[in-house]
Structure formats: C-alpha cells, structure tokens
Design an enzyme around this catalytic site. Structure first.
Site: not given
Ligand code: FAD
Ligand code: UDP
Length: 393
Positions: A179, A183, A257, A288, A312, A359, A361
């Site tokens: 991920r 560079r 996690r 972060r 975080e 995972y 996006d």
């Molecule tokens: P979710 O968004 O998890 O939606 C699932 C929904 O189902 C939830 O609202 C949940 O409450 C509901 N649900 C579950 N069980 C039930 C039940 N039994 N009854 C009713 N409802 C239920 N992606 C990016 O592109 N860029 C980013 O910068 C980025 N940052 C992220 C940072 C974090 C910390 C995390 C965790 C993810 C990040 N993502 C990012 C990924 C992004 O959040 C996901 O791709 C996206 O949320 C997936 O959508 P989803 O609908 O599959 O799941």
């Molecule tokens: N990572 C790292 N140092 C950083 C940023 C990322 O070692 O400053 C590693 C870490 O293992 C992380 C992985 O690269 O789990 C992927 O990073 P990313 O930023 O994509 O994680 P996310 O956005 O999913 O938190």
C-alpha cells in the site's frame, strides 16, 4: 416494521450499500429498504461539522477520495463536487520532519546528502548489500529492507508498523507494504491515483444524494439481526456487515484492528501545517495526528485562532469498530470457510469491506458495487440472486 412485499433489503449504508441502493432505485426502478444499525448513514466515511469550531472532519479517520478508474470518478461526481486537495503526508522522527512515503527528499534529508535520482539506486544497493540477504524476501521486514536498506526501514517503517499492527514485522506478510509507495524522485503525492480530492460539502452530502430517491427508504438504528426472522423468504438481501457475524461466528471470530481517536481544540490557527502528520518513533504512543482544516484549503470561514487536531491510536478491535482486516493464515482460512457457506445461500449477497473481509479503499468499494449491480441487473428477471452469488467473488 411491516416488511411484506419487500423485494430488496440492503444492510448497511456505507458506500457498498448506498451505491447499490441508488442503482437499484434509479436504474431498475425498484423499491429498496436500507437498514443501518448506527444512528447515521455513510458507514466509516461519515463526516460532519464540529459544533465548536465549524471545522468539517471525518468521524472515523481522514478519508481521501482517490481513484485511477475514470468510470468511478465520473460516477461519484454525479453526487458531489470535489475540491483541489491533493494528499501529501509528512512524518516526524526524533523531532525532525520528513516526507512520507519515503522519497528522494526523505533519503537525502535522512543521510544529509544531495543524491540525484540516477545516483540513488547505487547508493541504496550499497545499503541493501550490507544485509547479506541470500533469499527472496519472506516477510514484511525482509521486503522493506530489500527495498530501502535497514537504516531507512528502522527510521520510518519499523516503529510505525509495530504501533499500527502490534506485531513484529518479521511475522507480517509483505503485502501490507504494497500500500505504501517507495520513490527515488521528489514526487511527494501519497497516492499514484490520477483523480483525487475531498468532497466540497463533506461525505454526508454524497450519501444524502445517493439515497435521495423516493424509492429508497432508509431506517437508522435498525440491526439486521433483530429483524432477521421477519424478513419475507423471497426478499433479495444485500448484506454489508461482517461475514462471520452473519453465520453467528460458526467457525470462529475474524480479527480486526481498530483505531481510537482523541479530538482536541487548541488555540492555534494552524498546528502542523498539513492534514496528516505520521509519528515514526515507537515510543510516541499515537501513530498520527490529523488536522482536518487542511482538507479544505478552499474554506475561508474557519477560525483563525483555533484549530482541531485528532490523535490516532491503533488497537485490537473488541467487535465494536472493525477497521483493518488482519491478513494472517488463521483469518484467511476462516474467511474462505465463510465464503464457502455463502455459496449455499439463495437470496443474499454478502460483500463490501466487512462482508469480503478485505481492505477496500472507497473507490474499490464503489467499483465493486457497480460490478455487482451489473450482475443484479442481469438477474432481475430471475427468481433468486443465485446467478449473482455464483459470480460475485
Ligand atoms: P462500511 O463503510 O463499513 O459500511 C458498512 C455499514 O454496515 C456500516 O455503516 C455498519 O454500521 C453497517 N452494518 C454492519 N452490520 C450491520 C447490521 N447487522 N445491521 C445494520 N447495519 C449494519 N478509503 C479511501 O479511499 N481513502 C481513505 O483515505 C480511507 N481512509 C480510511 C481510514 C480508516 C481509518 C478506515 C477504517 C478506512 C478508510 N478507508 C479509506 C476505507 C473506507 O472507509 C471503505 O472503503 C468504505 O467505508 C467501505 O464501505 P462499505 O460500505 O463496504 O463499509
Ligand atoms: N507505514 C509505515 N510508516 C508510515 C506509514 C505507513 O511504516 O509512516 C506502513 C505501515 O505498516 C502501514 C502500511 O505502511 O500499515 C500502509 O500504510 P497506509 O498509510 O496505507 O495505511 P492506512 O492508510 O491503511 O492506515
């Protein structure tokens, strides 16, 4: 709740559920009920204005929209405009700030050199040779060291990764590192995607638009497992909750996690000059700090004397906020067993981030939902979802 005659039920209002609801309502012209167990829609992408400062922030961690897929970009742009934000990350190591992902600036600054791009490969090859590795990389640590040498790995990757995963990087798969770009130029963009930005009016507005058809009924605070028994037998269900929960953890629980966010308003107009600052040192307890005001450089109405920061922390999930799937043998074995069970079901699609235990996006989720929709559309004249399920994963 009267569910008689219900043809489409969507569980979860994240991108997976909401995109499918929008498509089924607007293209197939069918009614859809969306249920969501939380008190808001949008899944983990939900964002809102902070009532104290007016700064817009993302409740479950900074979400940057980015995609290399033109059709996904065109689709999402029907529901929002994006600002010009381009994601760049910095990292603090022993009180000094560097660019992240590791690029030529990071390397030169760390070694106090002025290498040119054509010199850096030989320089790193010298560092990597010191490892005397005689086999192909077998784990996360070996992969990182074989790419950048041990000093850079130990400075910027090792401590952060241990904090993020609470595992020895020697016991982690090398795939986690995929991920993160590495560079040898001064390119400081975090993503390689052609299209990126932050929705001008936040993610909440996108979901309002996705779900605005009168054919869509949204019910918040409804848990699928509390109404499961009253769902008519021929309802087509699209379930985006955790796959192991659907099967009542029959083979065991999948591990995730999660993150803990600590929000604070502080008396500076700008705390760190950027939206995300990573902390590479293992003895700094958080991974972060987010400063959401920088996600909206176009907003001139934010306070000049205060800002919001969010620290975080990464920890093992107790089931309440599953964020990052843990890709080890045990969990992968469990997912395969659950997927096998899915194939025996007739009228349900289990997918999305939690349903697939992947995972994704946001753009992956939307792309996948659009692909699944095409299959649903093909099968809309058939009696069950069987055709879709057979081709879904
Ligand atoms: P979710 O968004 O998890 O939606 C699932 C929904 O189902 C939830 O609202 C949940 O409450 C509901 N649900 C579950 N069980 C039930 C039940 N039994 N009854 C009713 N409802 C239920 N992606 C990016 O592109 N860029 C980013 O910068 C980025 N940052 C992220 C940072 C974090 C910390 C995390 C965790 C993810 C990040 N993502 C990012 C990924 C992004 O959040 C996901 O791709 C996206 O949320 C997936 O959508 P989803 O609908 O599959 O799941
Ligand atoms: N990572 C790292 N140092 C950083 C940023 C990322 O070692 O400053 C590693 C870490 O293992 C992380 C992985 O690269 O789990 C992927 O990073 P990313 O930023 O994509 O994680 P996310 O956005 O999913 O938190």
């Amino acid at each position: 709740m009267d569910l008689s005659g219900l043809k489409y039920l969507i569980v979860g209002s994240g991108f997976f559920g909401s995109v499918l609801a929008e498509r089924i309502a607007n293209v197939l012209n069918e009614k859809v009920l969306v249920i969501e167990k939380r008190s808001h829609f949008g899944g983990n992408c939900f964002s809102l204005d902070d009532p104290d400062t007016g700064i817009h922030y993302h409740l479950y961690g900074t979400h940057i929209f980015h995609t290399p897929h033109e059709h996904v970009w065109k689709y999402i742009n029907k529901f929002t405009e994006f600002n010009s934000y381009y994601h760049q990350v910095l990292t603090t190591r022993r009180n000094k700030v560097y660019q992240m992902p590791v690029n030529l600036e990071t390397i030169n600054s760390f070694y106090n050199l002025s290498l040119k791009p054509y010199e850096v490969e030989d320089f790193l090859a010298g560092e990597i040779r010191k490892e005397k590795m005689t086999h192909a990389p077998r784990n996360f640590e070996e992969k990182a060291v074989s790419m950048m040498g041990r000093p850079l790995y130990e400075a910027f990757i090792k401590g952060y990764t241990i904090k993020q995963w609470q595992k020895d990087p020697k016991d982690m798969p090398e795939s986690v590192l995929k991920r993160l770009p590495f560079r040898t130029s001064y390119n400081e963009s975090y993503y390689n995607s052609r299209w990126q930005g932050i929705p001008l009016h936040g993610y909440g507005r996108i979901f309002e638009k996705l779900l605005e058809s009168p054919k869509i009924e949204l019910r918040l605070n409804v848990d699928f497992f509390e109404i499961r028994d009253i769902i008519p037998a021929n309802t087509r269900i699209i379930y985006s909750g955790p796959i192991d929960r659907y099967f009542n953890y029959r083979f065991g629980k999948l591990e995730y996690r999660t993150l803990k966010f600590e929000k604070e308003v502080i008396p500076y107009g700008d705390y760190q000059g950027t939206s995300v600052m990573n902390y590479a040192d293992q003895d700094v307890p958080f991974t972060r700090i987010h400063e959401p005001r920088h996600l909206h450089p176009e907003r001139s109405d934010y306070p000049a004397d205060r800002t919001m920061i969010i620290r975080e922390y990464s920890l093992l999930d107790d089931g309440s906020n599953p964020f990052y799937p843990i890709n080890d043998e045990r969990n992968q074995g469990l997912v395969m067993a659950y997927r096998e069970e899915t194939r025996k079901l007739k009228n349900i699609i289990i997918s999305g981030r939690l349903g697939d235990y992947r995972y994704y996006d946001m753009h992956d989720t939307i792309k996948h939902a659009l692909e699944i929709f095409d299959k649903i559309a093909e099968s809309s004249g058939q009696e069950t979802f069987q055709h879709v399920i057979a081709n879904a994963t």
